[in-house]
Scaffold this active site. Structure first.
Site, PDB file in Angstrom:
ATOM      1  CB  ALA A  10      -4.887 -17.300 -22.592  1.00 15.57           C
TER       2      ALA A  10
ATOM      3  CE1 TYR B   5      -9.431 -27.384 -21.051  1.00 21.28           C
ATOM      4  CE2 TYR B   5     -11.262 -28.574 -20.433  1.00 21.28           C
ATOM      5  CZ  TYR B   5     -10.774 -27.247 -20.888  1.00 21.28           C
ATOM      6  OH  TYR B   5     -11.634 -26.169 -21.211  1.00 21.28           O
TER       7      TYR B   5
ATOM      8  CB  VAL C 228     -20.888 -28.879 -32.291  1.00 17.86           C
ATOM      9  CG1 VAL C 228     -21.814 -28.035 -33.313  1.00 17.86           C
ATOM     10  CG2 VAL C 228     -21.623 -29.476 -31.229  1.00 17.86           C
TER      11      VAL C 228
END
Ligand code: NAD
Length: 307
Positions: free
Chosen positions: A72, A139, A184
């Site tokens: 998560a 991040y 992608v």
């Protein structure tokens, strides 16, 4: 075995959950559905909607669990630049809450899905786990902090921990948000529609693209492998692919002739990324088997959004 997967309704989480359920394991999934889709889960996965920081919920879900897979997280590098507080709250705070709950209930092992992003822009390639990371986004910092938290709390309370630094995973079911989509699925969709592929910078930047089934095979091994307590282990393809090469592969896989625009105004991010897989081979017997061209074709075939 009994597993709890946080982030189970997400791209990697649902692939892992369905795989483990197919193998006959008891699988519980937790996800707040901020981006995840519970429809991606097989009916054999026991799904609960909830926040990874909700400790009372975790106490219930963790009963009888052997191994926790912690996935998560908020996952967008550009979004983390805009909202670092949210990334800290979910990716770091959620990890600490989970570790506290695991300590309270007495769970044996946790496998954290960390990221190759923690390395940042380092000249030396392929990237080995012993290199000092140099994270370049909130991040990446949040994933590195999560690694330190699981290892430290694990050592203090006798919980086995391992952090898998997954590189650029791709495959069917990858989340495709309107802004800042992962490269992608964005290229595949544009290629199929005959749309334009916008490449950041000159496209010389490289990444290590790993098909999701290969990443899942490493995660499965990490649940039971001996002598991995406290380690961080790279999980990638071991191949370095430039964005220009990715454009070529996508063009071949989709059979289209997309227009390609190189946007010199935007940064290509980290210039090179390639995983050294020596430790993963040694500790997890990890051998990625799906090459990029094959993985792209399998993604097109298996993901209904691309039909
Ligand atoms: P994803 O967004 O599809 O999965 C993340 C899931 O977490 C989503 O389903 C989301 O709803 C859920 N979530 C977010 N906040 C939550 C919260 N507070 N409580 C409960 N659930 C919450 O992304 P993914 O690509 O499947 O990534 C899964 C994990 O793997 C993440 O930890 C990510 O950092 C890591 N990872 C992914 C890649 C990649 O290339 N996809 C690479 C390296 C690491």
């Amino acid at each position: 075995m009994n597993f709890l997967i946080t982030g189970a309704a997400g791209f990697i989480g649902s692939t892992l959950a369905n795989h483990l359920a197919r193998e006959g394991h008891q699988v519980r999934g937790l996800d707040d559905l901020s981006t995840g889709d519970p429809q991606a889960l097989s009916p054999d996965v026991h799904f609960t909607r909830g926040d990874v920081s909700d400790r009372p919920k975790l106490w219930t879900l963790l009963q009888e669990v052997d191994v926790v897979y912690h996935l998560a997280a908020r996952v967008s590098v550009p979004e983390s630049v805009l909202y670092p507080r949210d990334y800290n709250a979910v990716n770091v705070g959620g990890t600490v809450a989970l570790m506290e709950a695991m300590r309270d209930v007495g769970v044996r092992r946790v496998v954290l899905t960390s990221s190759g992003a923690v390395y940042g822009d380092l000249g030396e390639q392929p990237l080995r786990e012993m290199i000092t990371p140099n994270p370049r986004s909130p991040y990446a910092v949040s994933k590195l902090a999560a690694e330190y938290y699981v290892r430290t709390i694990g050592r203090l309370w006798g919980i086995e921990t391992v952090s898998l630094r997954v590189f650029n995973a791709y495959g069917p079911g990858q989340h495709l948000p309107a802004s800042h989509p992962p490269v992608v699925p964005y290229f595949l969709r544009q290629g199929l529609r005959g749309g334009t592929l916008v490449v950041h910078s000159d496209g010389a930047q490289t990444r290590d693209y790993v098909y999701v089934d290969d990443a899942v095979s490493a995660m499965v091994a990490a649940a039971t492998a001996p002598n991995i307590d406290g380690l961080v282990i790279n999980v990638g393809s071991g191949r370095e692919t430039s964005v220009r090469e990715l454009v070529k592969e996508v063009t071949e896989a989709t059979g289209g002739k997309p227009e390609v625009i190189y946007n010199s105004q935007t940064s290509g991010g980290v210039s090179r990324m390639c995983a050294d897989l020596t430790l993963a081979q040694d500790k997890l017997n990890y051998r990625p088997s799906i090459k990029l061209d094959e993985g792209l074709r399998m993604t097109l075939k298996r993901d209904p959004r691309f039909r």
